[in-house]
Design an enzyme around this catalytic site. Sequence first.
Site, PDB file in Angstrom:
ATOM      1  N   LYS A   1      22.939  56.298 140.924  1.00 32.57           N
ATOM      2  CA  LYS A   1      24.165  55.514 140.800  1.00 32.57           C
ATOM      3  C   LYS A   1      25.334  56.474 140.771  1.00 32.57           C
ATOM      4  O   LYS A   1      25.318  57.452 140.024  1.00 32.57           O
ATOM      5  CB  LYS A   1      24.128  54.720 139.505  1.00 32.57           C
ATOM      6  CG  LYS A   1      25.373  53.899 139.277  1.00 32.57           C
ATOM      7  CD  LYS A   1      25.251  53.042 138.038  1.00 32.57           C
ATOM      8  CE  LYS A   1      25.513  53.839 136.777  1.00 32.57           C
ATOM      9  NZ  LYS A   1      25.784  52.944 135.632  1.00 32.57           N
TER      10      LYS A   1
ATOM     11  N   ARG B   1      24.297  45.726 132.155  1.00 34.58           N
ATOM     12  CA  ARG B   1      23.206  46.437 131.493  1.00 34.58           C
ATOM     13  C   ARG B   1      23.698  47.184 130.252  1.00 34.58           C
ATOM     14  O   ARG B   1      22.930  47.406 129.313  1.00 34.58           O
ATOM     15  CB  ARG B   1      22.446  47.323 132.477  1.00 34.58           C
ATOM     16  CG  ARG B   1      23.187  48.465 133.127  1.00 34.58           C
ATOM     17  CD  ARG B   1      23.266  49.670 132.232  1.00 34.58           C
ATOM     18  NE  ARG B   1      23.489  50.890 132.966  1.00 34.58           N
ATOM     19  CZ  ARG B   1      24.059  51.965 132.423  1.00 34.58           C
ATOM     20  NH1 ARG B   1      24.493  51.966 131.176  1.00 34.58           N
ATOM     21  NH2 ARG B   1      24.215  53.060 133.149  1.00 34.58           N
TER      22      ARG B   1
ATOM     23  N   GLN C   1      35.056  46.431 129.202  1.00 32.63           N
ATOM     24  CA  GLN C   1      33.626  46.304 128.920  1.00 32.63           C
ATOM     25  C   GLN C   1      33.326  45.409 127.723  1.00 32.63           C
ATOM     26  O   GLN C   1      32.193  44.930 127.572  1.00 32.63           O
ATOM     27  CB  GLN C   1      33.001  47.690 128.679  1.00 32.63           C
ATOM     28  CG  GLN C   1      33.087  48.649 129.854  1.00 32.63           C
ATOM     29  CD  GLN C   1      32.332  48.144 131.082  1.00 32.63           C
ATOM     30  OE1 GLN C   1      31.455  47.302 131.004  1.00 32.63           O
ATOM     31  NE2 GLN C   1      32.716  48.651 132.246  1.00 32.63           N
TER      32      GLN C   1
ATOM     33  N   GLY D   1      30.857  53.910 123.833  1.00 36.98           N
ATOM     34  CA  GLY D   1      31.943  54.635 124.500  1.00 36.98           C
ATOM     35  C   GLY D   1      31.610  56.067 124.868  1.00 36.98           C
ATOM     36  O   GLY D   1      31.968  56.553 125.940  1.00 36.98           O
ATOM     37  N   ALA D   2      30.901  56.771 123.985  1.00 40.90           N
ATOM     38  CA  ALA D   2      30.687  58.211 124.201  1.00 40.90           C
ATOM     39  C   ALA D   2      29.568  58.434 125.209  1.00 40.90           C
ATOM     40  O   ALA D   2      28.393  58.413 124.870  1.00 40.90           O
ATOM     41  CB  ALA D   2      30.360  58.898 122.878  1.00 40.90           C
ATOM     42  N   ASP D   3      29.950  58.623 126.466  1.00 37.55           N
ATOM     43  CA  ASP D   3      28.960  58.809 127.528  1.00 37.55           C
ATOM     44  C   ASP D   3      29.286  60.018 128.383  1.00 37.55           C
ATOM     45  O   ASP D   3      28.725  60.214 129.437  1.00 37.55           O
ATOM     46  CB  ASP D   3      28.884  57.556 128.404  1.00 37.55           C
ATOM     47  CG  ASP D   3      30.217  57.262 129.075  1.00 37.55           C
ATOM     48  OD1 ASP D   3      31.231  57.903 128.711  1.00 37.55           O
ATOM     49  OD2 ASP D   3      30.250  56.404 129.964  1.00 37.55           O
TER      50      ASP D   3
END
Lengths: 338, 338
Positions: A69, A112, A140, A236-238
């Site tokens: 992705k 997801r 989101q 949030g923390a990605d």
Amino acid sequence: MEITVLSQAELKQVLEPDRVIETVESVYTQKASGRTAVWPSVEYHFEEKNAVMDIRSGYLAGDKLHGAKMLNNFPLNVGAGLPAFTGMLLIFDSENGMPLALMDASYITSLRTGAAAALGVRTLARKTSKNLLIVGAGRQAFFMVAATLLAMPQIENVRVHDPINSANADEFVSQIRMRLKSELNLDLPDKVNFTARPDLQAVLQDSDAVITVTRATYPIIKKEWVKPGTHFSCIGADMLGKEELDPELFRTARAFADDRKQCLSFGEMEIPFKSGIISEQSIQGELGEVLAGTATGRISEEDITIFDATGLALLDIATGKLALDLAREKGLGQKVFI
Amino acid sequence: MEITVLSQAELKQVLEPDRVIETVESVYTQKASGRTAVWPSVEYHFEEKNAVMDIRSGYLAGDKLHGAKMLNNFPLNVGAGLPAFTGMLLIFDSENGMPLALMDASYITSLRTGAAAALGVRTLARKTSKNLLIVGAGRQAFFMVAATLLAMPQIENVRVHDPINSANADEFVSQIRMRLKSELNLDLPDKVNFTARPDLQAVLQDSDAVITVTRATYPIIKKEWVKPGTHFSCIGADMLGKEELDPELFRTARAFADDRKQCLSFGEMEIPFKSGIISEQSIQGELGEVLAGTATGRISEEDITIFDATGLALLDIATGKLALDLAREKGLGQKVFI
């Protein structure tokens, strides 16, 4: 050879949040049994545009699927009338490497991710949880609310706090019932109340479960504001440097990862790990291990539990395959030669 | 939004090797000026199938394009009547992150890899080179020959050696003129001779330029077989553990990379680097730096020169954009909504 292309509009016609929750749960459980591979993520900042792209990829051995992705987040697009958040998902058959499908990735990501947050709440919050707090009223948040209300029908109060602009939370709350009906065809029971709450410290005092979904790079939630028994699903923390929770919370909380390595590298656990507050051994397990029964989730009603969801391409691939199957049943999807 | 999909058949209609050589040269030169980013590659071995997938991605700041290529190599497919080598290339507009195109990646990979090998020969072999040796008579060798004959019209003798099966080289040689005409519409001057050569050590004695394009994981070419002045364009080693040249050759050769980091990590330079034969400083430059005039290529007629081409998604993205532009001119390409 021929592959199927699914547009965002087609995905909206076929994907329902409850099926996505089942799919995400199944992927987490497969992961716990070792039948998946999460491949290293790639990210890049286009500094002059304050934009980010990232590539996530992986392999679902049980489903014999692999894929990648590629997501782009260009916040300045909004002023130009373009979507800020775009992306493509490619799915391949792992039996022979043949491409199966290309589809819009942004809608699948939203669904997801909502499902992941909801499974964190359902698995790790107290069963009697009635009060849900959403921190961050951006794009989101809607999907977090939808999936969590489906997964946790006992929720009665949804409070929304936006750390940047409290008007965002007001607007979100005023539209949420209408949007859940029109965008996802969800009818909510009358008992569910929505409130915008600018007073974060106060609202934390009677929150059972909290979903954090901001772009923050500093702790929004202080340890001393958190009461025993609270659950956090941190969305949030990605990426490197993002954080939403006070790292000190990790000293006593029971913390769970979607993927140990990703969480320590760039998730909510990154800063607590790099600052020595936690070690790899401090992670009680992955969410899939709790779902599979090989790790213990919440032990007491007093535990603070944290689910750090950094995002797995595995979830996108499985959700994309679900969409592909449903589209075939309905005769939807564009065929192209490749 | 709408994107364009190009099939392999459409790519064959629009892409000509000489335009691809120009495009690849332009990307290498842009890279030398620092206006590109090569993002980390991702690879995975499906052990039970002896199959490999890899993801390469990057950013061409000058062309305002970024993208990713996902390639699958499933050698057992051949027995099942499927292509062994498949892949997809996604291209995005770096101004706003919008997807532009999806296309077959395997044909573009073959053309741009041929162009890379040819540019290595044209830039680093002696100008008087007449004798070209191709080591490896597999699927990619055809594209190496085509591009190198276009880039180096002084070549008179093309020798082909296959280290696994000398019958492959015989078959390759018997068909090459016909294939160059039918597949790429290339008419060769009569002076060009093709010969299959099982005697690798002997043929190296009068080879001016050598292209290695095998799947080898051991040195096929021994240092003592190589005469002064020889050039090597090394194509095969593009993943961890692959190698084709005697590492000892690197002690005295002038060595050039397509990308320093990739070459030391998983290219032909990997083993010499890990075994301490070369350091990062032993690399004389990247090919793009030689093309841009900021690094010196061959100094004397006696130099052994090596170009290590590990493969850059930048080449695929630029070649894909060329194909997209040419397809638009010709009214080719499939439009899909995304």
